[in-house]
Write an enzyme that holds these catalytic residues in place. Structure first.
Site, PDB file in Angstrom:
ATOM      1  N   ASP A  66      -0.006   7.224  -9.249  1.00  0.00           N
ATOM      2  CA  ASP A  66      -1.142   6.647  -8.665  1.00  0.00           C
ATOM      3  C   ASP A  66      -1.293   5.404  -9.257  1.00  0.00           C
ATOM      4  O   ASP A  66      -2.332   4.640  -9.159  1.00  0.00           O
ATOM      5  CB  ASP A  66      -2.428   7.696  -9.083  1.00  0.00           C
ATOM      6  CG  ASP A  66      -2.700   8.565  -7.901  1.00  0.00           C
ATOM      7  OD1 ASP A  66      -2.747   7.831  -6.877  1.00  0.00           O
ATOM      8  OD2 ASP A  66      -3.251   9.478  -8.153  1.00  0.00           O
ATOM      9  N   LYS A  90      -0.094  15.271   1.819  1.00  0.00           N
ATOM     10  CA  LYS A  90       0.692  14.643   0.755  1.00  0.00           C
ATOM     11  C   LYS A  90       2.033  15.383   0.686  1.00  0.00           C
ATOM     12  O   LYS A  90       3.181  15.101   0.910  1.00  0.00           O
ATOM     13  CB  LYS A  90       0.086  14.418  -0.463  1.00  0.00           C
ATOM     14  CG  LYS A  90      -1.110  13.372  -0.631  1.00  0.00           C
ATOM     15  CD  LYS A  90      -1.635  13.296  -1.763  1.00  0.00           C
ATOM     16  CE  LYS A  90      -3.020  12.324  -1.692  1.00  0.00           C
ATOM     17  NZ  LYS A  90      -3.545  12.202  -2.805  1.00  0.00           N
ATOM     18  N   GLN A 138      -5.221  15.156  -8.136  1.00  0.00           N
ATOM     19  CA  GLN A 138      -6.196  14.770  -7.354  1.00  0.00           C
ATOM     20  C   GLN A 138      -7.622  14.572  -7.722  1.00  0.00           C
ATOM     21  O   GLN A 138      -8.224  15.412  -8.589  1.00  0.00           O
ATOM     22  CB  GLN A 138      -5.933  15.891  -5.811  1.00  0.00           C
ATOM     23  CG  GLN A 138      -7.055  15.505  -4.626  1.00  0.00           C
ATOM     24  CD  GLN A 138      -6.251  14.361  -3.750  1.00  0.00           C
ATOM     25  OE1 GLN A 138      -5.288  13.947  -3.962  1.00  0.00           O
ATOM     26  NE2 GLN A 138      -7.362  13.760  -3.386  1.00  0.00           N
TER      27      GLN A 138
HETATM   28  N1  GUN Z   1      -8.866  10.949  -4.109  1.00  0.00           N
HETATM   29  C1  GUN Z   1      -8.937   9.918  -3.174  1.00  0.00           C
HETATM   30  N2  GUN Z   1      -7.887   9.092  -3.197  1.00  0.00           N
HETATM   31  C2  GUN Z   1      -7.061   9.469  -4.223  1.00  0.00           C
HETATM   32  C3  GUN Z   1      -5.872   8.922  -4.598  1.00  0.00           C
HETATM   33  O1  GUN Z   1      -5.490   7.841  -4.028  1.00  0.00           O
HETATM   34  N3  GUN Z   1      -5.373   9.367  -5.606  1.00  0.00           N
HETATM   35  C4  GUN Z   1      -5.976  10.450  -6.412  1.00  0.00           C
HETATM   36  N4  GUN Z   1      -5.152  11.038  -7.292  1.00  0.00           N
HETATM   37  N5  GUN Z   1      -6.946  11.156  -5.916  1.00  0.00           N
HETATM   38  C5  GUN Z   1      -7.647  10.539  -4.799  1.00  0.00           C
END
Ligand code: GUN
Length: 290
Positions: free
Chosen positions: A116, A49, A93
């Protein structure tokens, strides 16, 4: 043979467009990512990311915590990020270490920085049929992928397997808003294959190899959200690709399908939060008209 829903190709197209948009912005958004614990997969996702953001011209900061971090420490950091005008998007995350109440953490993110789309405000807006600041990344990526291949979900029977807040619940709601007929299945569902056999579209977000050819209708559309390593270390999805691609009309591969679209959506969301009122990805925002 099924048409491959190519998430990498669409991601690259989105990034090309986003890069131009970002190059023309006088100031850049800043994405803050909190990573707590030492889950190896999470560390890889977060690194990816950060790298992707920086390649596009989005600033990013990653804040790492050991798995023993306290809930209060995380809450204090989020409050600091909420109040910091130089931070325009916040992502925590998941999964978080077990002793942390993930709902308390997510609830503490300012909805207008919730990249998110997982706070109660943004999910609530989505579920009410209103517009959240942004839509959750994986569901949004799935809709963008369907749009790219001109797959109209109206009136189609979509079977969603998995009921997480990250994927299953919001994607079902977004499809409902687009007038699909949605069935939710999960670990307690009886006769899963009887249900999936009636699906025009199957969206599987389980993380285990659960879908084989016998469970599918010929000509169906398959969206595979699962990703894990099998006993030989090979990256796989929920769907037996070799079998399913023989009878499906469209199928998203793993890797290379939904995964790249999740990160594309995260970058889109980061820019959308920074430039409110000008959604970059209007396609994902279609609301039903009764
Ligand atoms: N863990 C796996 N996929 C995601 C996501 O799309 N966002 C977040 N914050 N954690 C994740």
């Amino acid at each position: 043979m099924a048409v491959i829903l190519d998430g990498k190709k669409l991601r690259d197209k989105i990034f090309l467009d986003l890069k131009t948009k970002l190059d023309n912005l006088p100031q850049k958004p800043t994405l803050a990512v909190i990573l707590a614990g030492d889950e190896p997969a999470s560390a890889i996702y977060v690194r990816n990311k950060k790298k992707t953001a920086e390649n596009l011209g989005i600033n990013s900061v990653v804040i790492n915590y050991p798995s023993g971090v306290s809930q209060n420490e995380l809450l204090a950091k989020i409050e600091e990020l909420n109040n910091d005008n130089s931070i325009t998007a916040i992502l925590v995350q998941l999964p978080l270490p077990e002793h942390i109440d993930k709902f308390k953490i997510i609830d503490s993110i300012l909805p207008e920085k919730d990249v998110d789309g997982l706070t109660p405000y943004n999910l609530g807006k989505l579920f009410a049929g209103e517009e959240p600041y942004v839509y959750p990344c994986t569901p949004k990526g799935i809709l963008l992928l369907l749009d790219e291949y001109k797959i109209n979900v109206e009136g189609k029977h979509v079977v969603v397997i998995g009921r997480s807040n990250l994927v299953g619940k919001p994607v079902a709601q977004m499809l409902l808003n687009r007038n699909a007929t949605v069935t939710m299945c999960h670990s307690h569902t009886k006769n899963l294959s009887e249900i999936t056999k009636t699906a025009d579209i199957v969206i599987s977000a389980v993380g285990k190899n659960v879908i084989g050819e016998k469970m599918l209708k010929s000509g169906c559309i398959i969206i595979d959200v699962g990703i894990f390593k099998d006993e030989n270390g090979k990256v796989r999805g929920d769907v037996n690709f070799e079998e399913a691609s023989k009878i499906a009309a469209y199928i998203s591969p793993v890797p290379g399908g939904v995964g790249p679209m999740t990160i594309a959506s995260l970058m889109l969301n980061t820019v959308e939060l920074f430039t409110p009122g000008t959604p970059v990805s209007a396609a994902a925002l279609q609301i039903r008209k009764d």
